[in-house]
Design a protein around this motif. Structure first.
Motif, PDB file in Angstrom:
ATOM      1  N   ALA A   1      88.131 -21.235  76.524  1.00  0.00           N
ATOM      2  CA  ALA A   1      87.516 -21.367  77.854  1.00  0.00           C
ATOM      3  C   ALA A   1      87.641 -22.804  78.346  1.00  0.00           C
ATOM      4  O   ALA A   1      87.329 -23.751  77.619  1.00  0.00           O
ATOM      5  CB  ALA A   1      86.046 -20.956  77.796  1.00  0.00           C
TER       6      ALA A   1
ATOM      7  N   ASN B   1      88.247 -22.679  71.515  1.00  0.00           N
ATOM      8  CA  ASN B   1      89.245 -23.559  72.137  1.00  0.00           C
ATOM      9  C   ASN B   1      90.048 -22.827  73.215  1.00  0.00           C
ATOM     10  O   ASN B   1      91.246 -23.051  73.388  1.00  0.00           O
ATOM     11  CB  ASN B   1      90.202 -24.135  71.091  1.00  0.00           C
TER      12      ASN B   1
ATOM     13  N   GLU C   1      89.089 -28.100  73.756  1.00  0.00           N
ATOM     14  CA  GLU C   1      88.038 -27.635  74.652  1.00  0.00           C
ATOM     15  C   GLU C   1      86.718 -27.598  73.882  1.00  0.00           C
ATOM     16  O   GLU C   1      86.693 -27.512  72.654  1.00  0.00           O
ATOM     17  CB  GLU C   1      88.367 -26.241  75.189  1.00  0.00           C
TER      18      GLU C   1
ATOM     19  N   THR D   1      86.631 -26.037  79.461  1.00  0.00           N
ATOM     20  CA  THR D   1      85.335 -26.731  79.420  1.00  0.00           C
ATOM     21  C   THR D   1      85.563 -28.241  79.498  1.00  0.00           C
ATOM     22  O   THR D   1      85.336 -28.857  80.534  1.00  0.00           O
ATOM     23  CB  THR D   1      84.558 -26.350  78.149  1.00  0.00           C
TER      24      THR D   1
ATOM     25  N   LYS E   1      89.215 -21.289  87.090  1.00  0.00           N
ATOM     26  CA  LYS E   1      88.279 -22.400  86.918  1.00  0.00           C
ATOM     27  C   LYS E   1      88.784 -23.648  87.636  1.00  0.00           C
ATOM     28  O   LYS E   1      87.995 -24.418  88.202  1.00  0.00           O
ATOM     29  CB  LYS E   1      88.080 -22.705  85.427  1.00  0.00           C
TER      30      LYS E   1
ATOM     31  N   CYS F   1      84.717 -25.187  74.072  1.00  0.00           N
ATOM     32  CA  CYS F   1      84.578 -23.788  73.646  1.00  0.00           C
ATOM     33  C   CYS F   1      84.930 -23.669  72.157  1.00  0.00           C
ATOM     34  O   CYS F   1      85.996 -24.154  71.731  1.00  0.00           O
ATOM     35  CB  CYS F   1      85.522 -22.910  74.482  1.00  0.00           C
TER      36      CYS F   1
ATOM     37  N   THR G   1      78.984 -29.747  72.481  1.00  0.00           N
ATOM     38  CA  THR G   1      79.692 -29.562  73.752  1.00  0.00           C
ATOM     39  C   THR G   1      79.660 -30.856  74.573  1.00  0.00           C
ATOM     40  O   THR G   1      80.694 -31.314  75.082  1.00  0.00           O
ATOM     41  CB  THR G   1      79.051 -28.424  74.562  1.00  0.00           C
TER      42      THR G   1
ATOM     43  N   GLU H   1      82.937 -33.239  75.522  1.00  0.00           N
ATOM     44  CA  GLU H   1      83.279 -33.540  76.909  1.00  0.00           C
ATOM     45  C   GLU H   1      83.177 -35.039  77.187  1.00  0.00           C
ATOM     46  O   GLU H   1      83.998 -35.596  77.929  1.00  0.00           O
ATOM     47  CB  GLU H   1      82.399 -32.726  77.846  1.00  0.00           C
TER      48      GLU H   1
END
Length: 340
Positions: free
Chosen positions: A170, A168, A163, A172, A70, A165, A28, A32
Motif C-alpha cells: 500500500a 510493502n 513502504e 504509504t 493514491k 505497509c 509507520t 515515513e
C-alpha cells in the motif's frame, strides 16, 4: 438467522493487541519520517527541485497536477496548496482528460504528473498530447528510469526504501514523501512570489485569517443614530440616558463640529458613586476622559482589537479623515464578527 444476517466477530482489543497497534503506529511514523529525511539529504546534491521551481515560477498559464489512485489524491492536495498560496493550479483526472478534460490544458500551462511507478497507463495516454502542445512537463516518480521520468522536462525522484505497509504494497511512505515534496514546491513558490498574509486571506475569505485580514472597521462599527454622543454641557443624568438607550456602555462627548473631545463609560460612573453626592449637578465635560482613543473606518478591525487590548478598553470611537465622529466599536461587535 440467515447467512446474510450474520456479522463478523470483533477481535478482542486486549492489552497485547493495543501494544501491537501502538508499535505499528510508531513504526509507520518512523518509516515515513526516515523517507522524508532521505529525500531531504538527496536534494542536497540534486538540482531538480530548483529547475522545477524555475519552470513553475515562469509558467504563463496555470499549473495542472494529475495522477490516479493514491497519487491522484496527493495530486489534488498539491494543486489545492499551490492555488491557495499564489500559484494558479488545478487538478485534472487523467482518465477524464483522455475523454475531453484535456481541453482545460493549454500550451502555456505547466503539467505535473505523479506516478510512483512512472508507468501509469492513464497518464502515459495523455502526456504525449501535452508534450505536443508545447506544455512544460514535470514528473514525480519513484523510478528515474521509467517512461514518465524519461518523457518529462524535469523529473523529481521520490523513491523510498520501503513502504510503511507491513506488506510493502500500500502506498504509504511514498505518498507521504510526494505530499511533502509538493508542499516544498508550494512554499518555495510562495516565497519567490512575495506572497503575503493579505494574499492568503484573499483566497481564504471564509477562514479565520480571512476575517482578520479582510474585515475593516467600517464593516463592523455602529453608525448613525446607533452611536451614543452628547455635547460637553450635557448634565450627567442625560448622558446616562444616552448610554442606556444606545447600549454601548459609554457615550462620546463631541464639540459643535461633531469632533470627539472625550468619552464617558459605565466604569467611570461606578467610580464616581462614592465621590459625588448630587449627580444632577454634574456636567459631563467635568468627568469625561479627554482625548479618547479612536480609529478610522478604513483600518483593519484587528488594529482596533490591538488598541483595545493595549489600553484595556472595551469601546472605541471611530473618526473620519476630518476627525469627526463617524461611528463606534464595542468589543462585542468584534467578537460577533469573529475577528477575535
Amino acid at each position: 438467522m440467515s447467512v446474510t444476517d450474520e456479522k463478523p466477530m470483533l477481535k478482542a482489543f486486549d492489552t497485547d493487541t493495543a501494544a501491537r497497534a501502538l508499535q505499528l503506529a510508531r513504526e509507520t511514523l518512523q518509516i515515513e519520517a526516515d523517507a522524508i529525511s532521505a529525500l531531504h539529504a538527496r536534494l542536497a546534491t540534486d538540482d531538480s527541485v530548483g529547475k522545477a521551481v524555475a519552470l513553475l515560477l515562469n509558467c504563463k498559464g496555470r499549473v495542472v497536477v494529475s495522477g490516479i489512485g493514491k497519487s491522484g489524491h496527493i495530486a489534488r492536495k498539491i494543486a489545492a496548496t499551490l492555488a491557495s498560496t499564489g500559484t494558479p493550479a488545478l487538478f485534472v483526472h487523467p482518465a477524464e482528460a483522455a475523454h475531453g478534460d484535456l481541453g482545460m490544458v493549454t500550451a502555456d500551462d505547466a503539467f505535473i504528473a505523479i506516478s510512483y511507478s512512472g508507468e501509469s497507463a492513464e497518464l502515459m495516454a495523455i502526456l504525449p498530447v501535452v508534450k505536443r502542445m508545447g506544455g512544460t512537463l514535470i514528473s514525480i516518480t519513484g523510478k528515474p528510469g521509467s517512461s514518465l521520468a524519461q518523457l518529462a522536462d524535469v523529473h523529481l525522484d521520490v523513491a523510498v526504501d520501503k513502504e510503511a505497509c507491513p506488506l510493502n504494497l500500500a502506498p504509504t511512505a511514498s505518498t507521504t514523501v510526494t505530499l511533502a515534496l509538493g508542499d516544498a514546491l508550494a512554499v518555495a513558490l510562495l516565497d519567490l512570489r512575495g506572497f503575503k498574509e493579505e494574499d492568503f486571506a484573499r483566497s481564504h475569505p471564509g477562514g479565520a485569517l480571512g476575517r482578520r485580514l479582510l474585515t475593516h472597521v467600517r464593516d463592523v462599527m455602529r453608525s448613525g443614530d446607533a452611536v451614543p454622543a452628547v455635547g460637553p454641557d450635557t448634565r450627567l443624568p442625560d448622558a446616562l440616558l444616552e448610554i442606556t438607550q444606545k447600549g454601548m456602555g459609554m457615550t462620546a462627548i463631541v464639540d459643535a463640529d461633531n469632533r470627539p473631545i472625550g468619552v464617558f463609560t459605565d466604569g467611570d460612573l461606578r467610580r464616581m458613586i462614592e465621590k459625588v453626592q448630587d449627580f444632577g449637578k454634574v456636567v459631563i465635560r467635568d468627568v469625561m476622559h479627554a482625548n479618547p482613543h479612536s480609529i478610522t473606518p478604513d483600518k483593519l478591525a484587528v488594529d482596533a482589537v490591538a488598541i483595545m487590548e493595549q489600553f484595556r478598553i472595551n469601546q472605541m470611537l471611530v473618526v473620519d479623515a476630518d476627525g469627526k465622529l463617524a461611528g463606534a466599536l464595542h468589543i462585542h461587535d468584534l467578537t460577533r464578527a469573529k475577528v477575535i
